[in-house]
Design an enzyme around this catalytic site. Structure first.
Site, PDB file in Angstrom:
ATOM      1  N   ASP A   1     -13.938  -1.575   0.013  1.00 17.23           N
ATOM      2  CA  ASP A   1     -14.368  -0.869   1.294  1.00 17.23           C
ATOM      3  C   ASP A   1     -15.883  -0.399   1.080  1.00 17.23           C
ATOM      4  O   ASP A   1     -16.354  -0.445  -0.075  1.00 17.23           O
ATOM      5  CB  ASP A   1     -13.633   0.556   1.657  1.00 17.23           C
ATOM      6  CG  ASP A   1     -13.982   0.964   2.952  1.00 17.23           C
ATOM      7  OD1 ASP A   1     -13.363   0.428   3.793  1.00 17.23           O
ATOM      8  OD2 ASP A   1     -14.972   1.806   3.116  1.00 17.23           O
TER       9      ASP A   1
ATOM     10  N   ARG B   1       0.820  -1.207   0.067  1.00 17.04           N
ATOM     11  CA  ARG B   1      -0.057  -0.157   0.088  1.00 17.04           C
ATOM     12  C   ARG B   1       0.821   1.217  -0.087  1.00 17.04           C
ATOM     13  O   ARG B   1       0.194   2.282  -0.191  1.00 17.04           O
ATOM     14  CB  ARG B   1      -1.139   0.043   1.034  1.00 17.04           C
ATOM     15  CG  ARG B   1      -2.343  -0.839   1.117  1.00 17.04           C
ATOM     16  CD  ARG B   1      -3.094  -0.079   0.310  1.00 17.04           C
ATOM     17  NE  ARG B   1      -3.129   1.474   0.587  1.00 17.04           N
ATOM     18  CZ  ARG B   1      -3.663   1.906   1.550  1.00 17.04           C
ATOM     19  NH1 ARG B   1      -4.485   1.093   2.542  1.00 17.04           N
ATOM     20  NH2 ARG B   1      -3.510   3.258   1.981  1.00 17.04           N
TER      21      ARG B   1
HETATM   22  O1  CP3 Z   1     -12.321  -7.188   6.261  1.00 17.60           O
HETATM   23  C1  CP3 Z   1     -11.436  -7.256   5.283  1.00 17.60           C
HETATM   24  O2  CP3 Z   1     -10.259  -7.794   5.401  1.00 17.60           O
HETATM   25  C2  CP3 Z   1     -11.775  -6.676   3.701  1.00 17.60           C
HETATM   26  C3  CP3 Z   1     -11.463  -5.282   3.580  1.00 17.60           C
HETATM   27  C4  CP3 Z   1     -12.399  -4.420   4.279  1.00 17.60           C
HETATM   28  C5  CP3 Z   1     -11.886  -3.023   4.419  1.00 17.60           C
HETATM   29  N1  CP3 Z   1     -13.151  -2.181   4.753  1.00 17.60           N
HETATM   30  C6  CP3 Z   1     -10.667  -2.300   4.004  1.00 17.60           C
HETATM   31  C7  CP3 Z   1     -10.179  -1.288   4.773  1.00 17.60           C
HETATM   32  C8  CP3 Z   1     -13.941  -4.166   4.726  1.00 17.60           C
HETATM   33  C9  CP3 Z   1     -14.619  -5.376   4.740  1.00 17.60           C
HETATM   34  C10 CP3 Z   1     -14.078  -2.976   5.127  1.00 17.60           C
HETATM   35  C11 CP3 Z   1     -15.559  -2.661   5.581  1.00 17.60           C
HETATM   36  C12 CP3 Z   1     -15.587  -1.491   6.331  1.00 17.60           C
HETATM   37  N2  CP3 Z   1     -15.359  -0.181   5.842  1.00 17.60           N
HETATM   38  C13 CP3 Z   1     -16.763  -1.228   7.288  1.00 17.60           C
HETATM   39  C14 CP3 Z   1     -17.439  -2.428   7.794  1.00 17.60           C
HETATM   40  C15 CP3 Z   1     -16.763  -3.299   8.708  1.00 17.60           C
HETATM   41  C16 CP3 Z   1     -16.232  -2.742  10.260  1.00 17.60           C
HETATM   42  O3  CP3 Z   1     -15.421  -2.578  10.521  1.00 17.60           O
HETATM   43  O4  CP3 Z   1     -17.372  -2.417  10.817  1.00 17.60           O
HETATM   44  C17 CP3 Z   1     -16.764   0.095   7.556  1.00 17.60           C
HETATM   45  C18 CP3 Z   1     -17.646   0.693   8.934  1.00 17.60           C
HETATM   46  C19 CP3 Z   1     -15.790   0.759   6.751  1.00 17.60           C
HETATM   47  C20 CP3 Z   1     -15.496   2.182   6.828  1.00 17.60           C
HETATM   48  C21 CP3 Z   1     -13.987   2.300   7.162  1.00 17.60           C
HETATM   49  N3  CP3 Z   1     -13.195   2.182   6.168  1.00 17.60           N
HETATM   50  C22 CP3 Z   1     -13.468   2.655   8.324  1.00 17.60           C
HETATM   51  C23 CP3 Z   1     -14.255   2.875   9.684  1.00 17.60           C
HETATM   52  C24 CP3 Z   1     -11.885   2.574   8.298  1.00 17.60           C
HETATM   53  C25 CP3 Z   1     -10.897   2.633   9.120  1.00 17.60           C
HETATM   54  C26 CP3 Z   1     -10.239   3.995   9.391  1.00 17.60           C
HETATM   55  C27 CP3 Z   1      -8.822   3.783  10.280  1.00 17.60           C
HETATM   56  O5  CP3 Z   1      -7.878   4.110   9.381  1.00 17.60           O
HETATM   57  O6  CP3 Z   1      -9.104   3.756  11.311  1.00 17.60           O
HETATM   58  C28 CP3 Z   1     -11.700   2.484   6.857  1.00 17.60           C
HETATM   59  C29 CP3 Z   1     -10.419   2.262   6.223  1.00 17.60           C
HETATM   60  C30 CP3 Z   1     -10.128   0.845   5.769  1.00 17.60           C
HETATM   61  N4  CP3 Z   1     -11.170   0.042   5.111  1.00 17.60           N
HETATM   62  C31 CP3 Z   1      -8.828   0.109   6.129  1.00 17.60           C
HETATM   63  C32 CP3 Z   1      -9.060  -1.257   5.351  1.00 17.60           C
HETATM   64  C33 CP3 Z   1      -8.097  -2.087   5.257  1.00 17.60           C
HETATM   65  C34 CP3 Z   1      -7.611   0.623   6.647  1.00 17.60           C
HETATM   66  C35 CP3 Z   1      -7.035   2.069   5.957  1.00 17.60           C
HETATM   67  C36 CP3 Z   1      -5.810   1.752   5.300  1.00 17.60           C
HETATM   68  O7  CP3 Z   1      -5.315   0.536   5.071  1.00 17.60           O
HETATM   69  O8  CP3 Z   1      -5.191   2.430   4.854  1.00 17.60           O
END
Ligand code: CP3
Length: 384
Positions: free
Chosen positions: A113, A77
């Site tokens: 996402d 990433r």
């Molecule tokens: O599960 C998996 O491994 C598949 C990937 C996945 C991501 N987001 C990748 C991601 C899945 C299933 C999600 C779903 C998602 N995204 C949800 C529902 C699941 C849950 O946790 O309740 C929600 C609410 C989101 C919205 C979202 N996207 C949030 C709250 C965040 C975290 C922000 C943070 O950095 O703390 C994200 C970012 C995100 N989505 C990351 C990943 C791997 C991290 C960002 C990064 O890697 O830079």
């Protein structure tokens, strides 16, 4: 040689196909699935548990298994923004496969996402590191709804391409597709970003029911398309993450959210793949979440699985529910807590082992590898 063309059900596809088969959804021919792969996935313990069929052992996968807890994820990433990485089939495929190289999990979850389809229809949303999704211009009025147009397969070609590549790579291991649930997506759009109490969202729900239902109706349409696109490309199951829906009580859930969620699940019914429904803090909503039409109800760590069995109507499998924070404790504690989840899970008609929410970024991948093996070893069925 292409010999068949089927509309709708994967089961019909299986019964009828000998070489290739087409699934048409959204009146658009989206992909071909390879029957041999599909047949092997149907017999996978994950799919069997979702269908409440006998399993050789309890299947396991982890929400957020693909992501920040893996050093190899952080490496690929580097220099690519989160949402840009979700539009590159090569990266989607690589990141989805990364956890499977470390853990003997029974399913993969697509790297994407919940805001990807919103961005694909033109919403200006970004994922800010350490914060989460941030929407530049929140959606709060009837005029704003015009920005939420329908999602077409052409809007997310990278999802179709990545799923197709993954299905071939994964062979017998099923790929789980996913989307955000109506309340959770609405919350990001209305609040403009992550929120603790979802006040603006709930104010809209309580104060402007017509606008609320119009908003959730549009989000449900987008979600249905996004899930159908993933299934058409070969996803073997889908999970609806309505992560923040625990913020509302049962009466409001029934009237303000359930009709939209039911429409999503019933639209997916003819696809024939297991449908999983998950939210956090949903102890009081579990019965209704089952009623919404999922095959599997995801349980967070606050309700023991045997109690969840009593709250969810018969005819559903359960998924869950080890507290992700347990994985930060010594191995002896992890072992004891995981065994407890397995024992309670045996009271369900079907059980898919998972965490009660996503893997925490600070989790040691070695612990997840050991946990996966423990779940398999301790749950081998000698009595079935
Ligand atoms: O599960 C998996 O491994 C598949 C990937 C996945 C991501 N987001 C990748 C991601 C899945 C299933 C999600 C779903 C998602 N995204 C949800 C529902 C699941 C849950 O946790 O309740 C929600 C609410 C989101 C919205 C979202 N996207 C949030 C709250 C965040 C975290 C922000 C943070 O950095 O703390 C994200 C970012 C995100 N989505 C990351 C990943 C791997 C991290 C960002 C990064 O890697 O830079």
């Amino acid at each position: 040689m292409l010999i068949g063309r089927f509309v709708g059900s994967r089961a019909a596809c299986l019964a009828g196909a000998t070489t290739h088969c087409y699934e048409t959804i959204l009146d658009v021919q989206l992909c071909e699935t390879i029957p041999d792969v599909t047949v092997r996935q149907e017999k996978s313990p994950f799919i069997q548990a979702c269908r409440r069929e006998p399993v050789p052992y309890t299947p396991v996968w982890y929400m957020r298994q693909a992501g920040r807890s893996l050093p190899e994820y952080r490496k690929v990433r580097e220099g690519v923004s989160m949402l840009d990485s979700c539009t590159r089939p090569d990266l989607i495929t690589e990141i989805t496969l990364q956890p499977l190289r470390r853990y003997d999990v029974d399913a993969a979850i697509l790297f994407s996402d919940i805001v990807v389809p919103l961005r694909a229809v033109g919403i200006d949303v970004d994922i800010k590191a350490g914060i989460g999704p941030v929407v530049a211009t929140p959606v709060r009025t009837a005029a704003d709804l015009g920005r939420l147009r329908a999602l077409q397969p052409d809007d997310v070609p990278y999802v179709t391409e990545a799923v197709q590549m993954l299905v071939t790579e994964l062979d017998h291991r099923p790929l789980i597709g996913f989307a955000g649930g109506p309340f959770t997506l609405a919350s990001y759009l209305v609040e403009g970003g992550p929120s603790k109490n979802h006040d603006k969202t709930k104010a809209l729900m309580y104060g402007h029911p017509e606008l609320w239902h119009a908003l959730l109706g549009r989000l449900a349409d987008i979600t249905i398309s996004f899930l159908q696109i993933q299934v058409a490309a070969g996803a073997a199951a889908v999970q609806l993450f309505d992560s923040w829906v625990g913020a509302v009580g049962p009466d409001d859930y029934r009237h303000a959210i359930l009709p939209h969620t039911s429409r999503i699940f019933s639209a997916l019914g003819s696809a024939g793949v297991p449908r999983i429904h998950f939210g956090v803090g949903t102890g009081e909503l579990l019965g209704l979440m089952g009623e919404a039409g999922a095959d599997v109800v995801g349980i967070d760590w606050r309700i023991p699985l045997d109690e969840a069995v009593r709250r969810v109507e018969p005819g559903k499998a359960l998924q869950g529910n080890l507290d992700p924070a347990v994985l930060l404790a010594p191995w002896e504690v992890v072992q004891e807590r995981a065994r407890d989840v397995l024992v309670r899970g045996r009271t369900a008609e079907g059980h898919v082992f998972n965490l009660g929410h996503g893997v925490l970024p600070e989790t040691d991948p070695g612990i997840l590898a050991r946990l996966t093996d423990l779940v398999h070893a301790e749950s081998i069925r000698s009595d079935d």
